[in-house]
Design an enzyme around this catalytic site. Structure first.
Site, PDB file in Angstrom:
ATOM      1  N   ASN A  10      13.369 -20.493  41.943  1.00  0.00           N
ATOM      2  CA  ASN A  10      14.746 -20.986  42.034  1.00  0.00           C
ATOM      3  C   ASN A  10      15.575 -19.834  42.613  1.00  0.00           C
ATOM      4  O   ASN A  10      15.924 -18.897  41.901  1.00  0.00           O
ATOM      5  CB  ASN A  10      15.233 -21.378  40.633  1.00  0.00           C
ATOM      6  N   TRP A  11      15.849 -19.934  43.908  1.00  0.00           N
ATOM      7  CA  TRP A  11      16.554 -18.822  44.571  1.00  0.00           C
ATOM      8  C   TRP A  11      18.045 -18.774  44.249  1.00  0.00           C
ATOM      9  O   TRP A  11      18.738 -17.843  44.645  1.00  0.00           O
ATOM     10  CB  TRP A  11      16.352 -18.909  46.098  1.00  0.00           C
ATOM     11  N   LYS A  12      18.524 -19.822  43.580  1.00  0.00           N
ATOM     12  CA  LYS A  12      19.971 -19.880  43.259  1.00  0.00           C
ATOM     13  C   LYS A  12      20.781 -19.649  44.537  1.00  0.00           C
ATOM     14  O   LYS A  12      20.392 -20.118  45.596  1.00  0.00           O
ATOM     15  CB  LYS A  12      20.313 -18.907  42.129  1.00  0.00           C
ATOM     16  N   HIS A  96      19.983 -27.932  35.597  1.00  0.00           N
ATOM     17  CA  HIS A  96      19.855 -26.488  35.341  1.00  0.00           C
ATOM     18  C   HIS A  96      21.051 -26.035  34.502  1.00  0.00           C
ATOM     19  O   HIS A  96      22.155 -26.552  34.655  1.00  0.00           O
ATOM     20  CB  HIS A  96      19.803 -25.718  36.664  1.00  0.00           C
ATOM     21  N   GLU A  98      22.955 -23.619  34.691  1.00  0.00           N
ATOM     22  CA  GLU A  98      24.145 -23.211  35.454  1.00  0.00           C
ATOM     23  C   GLU A  98      24.918 -24.440  35.935  1.00  0.00           C
ATOM     24  O   GLU A  98      26.139 -24.403  36.053  1.00  0.00           O
ATOM     25  CB  GLU A  98      23.727 -22.290  36.613  1.00  0.00           C
ATOM     26  N   GLU A 168      14.242 -24.052  29.440  1.00  0.00           N
ATOM     27  CA  GLU A 168      14.927 -22.805  29.796  1.00  0.00           C
ATOM     28  C   GLU A 168      16.021 -22.502  28.780  1.00  0.00           C
ATOM     29  O   GLU A 168      17.145 -23.010  28.900  1.00  0.00           O
ATOM     30  CB  GLU A 168      15.561 -22.943  31.196  1.00  0.00           C
ATOM     31  N   GLY A 174      18.404 -14.956  33.313  1.00  0.00           N
ATOM     32  CA  GLY A 174      19.068 -13.866  34.023  1.00  0.00           C
ATOM     33  C   GLY A 174      19.483 -12.722  33.110  1.00  0.00           C
ATOM     34  O   GLY A 174      20.233 -11.843  33.521  1.00  0.00           O
ATOM     35  N   SER A 214      13.992 -15.347  32.510  1.00  0.00           N
ATOM     36  CA  SER A 214      13.505 -13.966  32.616  1.00  0.00           C
ATOM     37  C   SER A 214      11.978 -13.872  32.700  1.00  0.00           C
ATOM     38  O   SER A 214      11.367 -12.963  32.122  1.00  0.00           O
ATOM     39  CB  SER A 214      14.052 -13.098  31.473  1.00  0.00           C
ATOM     40  N   GLY A 235      13.810 -17.363  38.451  1.00  0.00           N
ATOM     41  CA  GLY A 235      15.002 -17.026  39.214  1.00  0.00           C
ATOM     42  C   GLY A 235      14.871 -15.648  39.862  1.00  0.00           C
ATOM     43  O   GLY A 235      14.240 -15.483  40.908  1.00  0.00           O
ATOM     44  N   GLY A 236      15.434 -14.645  39.209  1.00  0.00           N
ATOM     45  CA  GLY A 236      15.509 -13.291  39.761  1.00  0.00           C
ATOM     46  C   GLY A 236      14.206 -12.759  40.340  1.00  0.00           C
ATOM     47  O   GLY A 236      14.185 -12.201  41.438  1.00  0.00           O
TER      48      GLY A 236
HETATM   49  P1  PGA Z   1      15.787 -16.010  35.706  1.00  0.00           P
HETATM   50  O1  PGA Z   1      16.321 -17.520  36.004  1.00  0.00           O
HETATM   51  O2  PGA Z   1      14.311 -16.016  36.009  1.00  0.00           O
HETATM   52  O3  PGA Z   1      16.573 -15.136  36.642  1.00  0.00           O
HETATM   53  O4  PGA Z   1      16.073 -15.753  34.264  1.00  0.00           O
HETATM   54  C1  PGA Z   1      15.541 -18.632  35.691  1.00  0.00           C
HETATM   55  C2  PGA Z   1      16.284 -19.889  36.041  1.00  0.00           C
HETATM   56  O5  PGA Z   1      17.519 -19.914  35.922  1.00  0.00           O
HETATM   57  O6  PGA Z   1      15.671 -20.888  36.484  1.00  0.00           O
END
Ligand code: PGA
Length: 250
Positions: A10-12, A96, A98, A168, A174, A214, A235-236
């Protein structure tokens, strides 16, 4: 029936078209030997085309991070399920945290998106998970079951098994504070039990349930050792080709 692991990036809201192309060019040779798992990239909408071009003839799967549930109309700024299909997306992340907590998406809206995605032939990745204050109040199970109940409303028992769920926990996203393998296992077992009681054993056996929050190359294998965890939503650690390749080859 063994479920095929799925590792999803997930590149956001990161990268330019050039950066996306450079990522794929560097990432592909690093996962050339991988055959037994699915690898998915979900770039921001303006980069979907570039990633699709760059991934051509590779096993990389393509997904979006969000969409609206209507097919067309006066919805400024939104992207429809049909547009994602037209861009060759196979998956779409929905609900998600966010989207829920930055953009105020409700379970009802997310459910409309889930149904619209299925209707358009996209595979929804429905995200569920509790916030820190909910975990501290021992509400984790209740929150997950409620999000599941509302999120999959109206989804037919013939298709539920093809969906993907991502557990999640909001406090782990994050933050560098990942859930323990046991907590992830327990939440995922709860989700599978929900699917079992609602849809029966073959759907529960088939549906893929991921952990996200994470996930790093260093902790991926620990999650994958747990019974019932079918992969990760990352994500990250998915932004760098080296790091994402390490994750995929856990
Ligand atoms: P993260 O994000 O790996 O940066 O914690 C995961 C996500 O939001 O899907």
């Amino acid at each position: 029936m063994a479920r095929r692991p799925l590792i999803a990036a997930n590149w956001k809201m990161h990268k330019t078209q050039q950066e996306a192309k450079t990522f794929v060019a560097s990432f592909l040779p690093k996962i050339a030997a991988v055959r037994d798992r699915d690898v998915l990239i979900c770039p921001p909408a303006p980069l979907i085309f570039a990633v699709d071009q760059a991934r051509k003839d590779s096993p990389i799967l393509l997904g979006a991070q969000n969409m609206y549930f209507e097919e067309k109309g006066a919805f400024t700024g939104e992207v429809s399920p049909g547009m994602l299909k037209d861009l060759h997306c196979e998956f779409v992340i929905l609900g998600h945290s966010e989207r829920r907590w930055v953009f105020g998406e409700t379970d009802e809206l997310i459910n409309k998106k889930v149904q619209a995605a299925i209707k358009a032939g996209l595979i929804p990745i429905l995200c569920v998970g509790e916030k820190l204050e909910e975990r501290e109040k021992n509400l984790t199970e209740q929150v997950i079951l409620n999000q599941m109940d509302l999120g999959v409303k109206g989804v037919a028992d013939t298709v539920i098994g093809t969906m993907v769920i991502a557990y999640e926990p909001v406090w782990a996203i994050g933050t560098g504070r990942n859930a323990s393998a046991k907590d992830a296992h327990d939440a995922i077992a709860l989700i599978r039990e929900f699917i079992h009681s609602r849809y029966g054993s073959s759907s529960a056996e088939k549906i893929r349930i991921l952990y996200g929050g994470s996930v790093k190359p260093e902790n991926m294998a620990t999650y994958m050792k747990e019974e019932g965890i079918d992969g990760g939503l990352v994500g990250g650690a998915s932004l760098d080709p080296e790091s994402f390749a390490k994750l995929v080859t856990y």
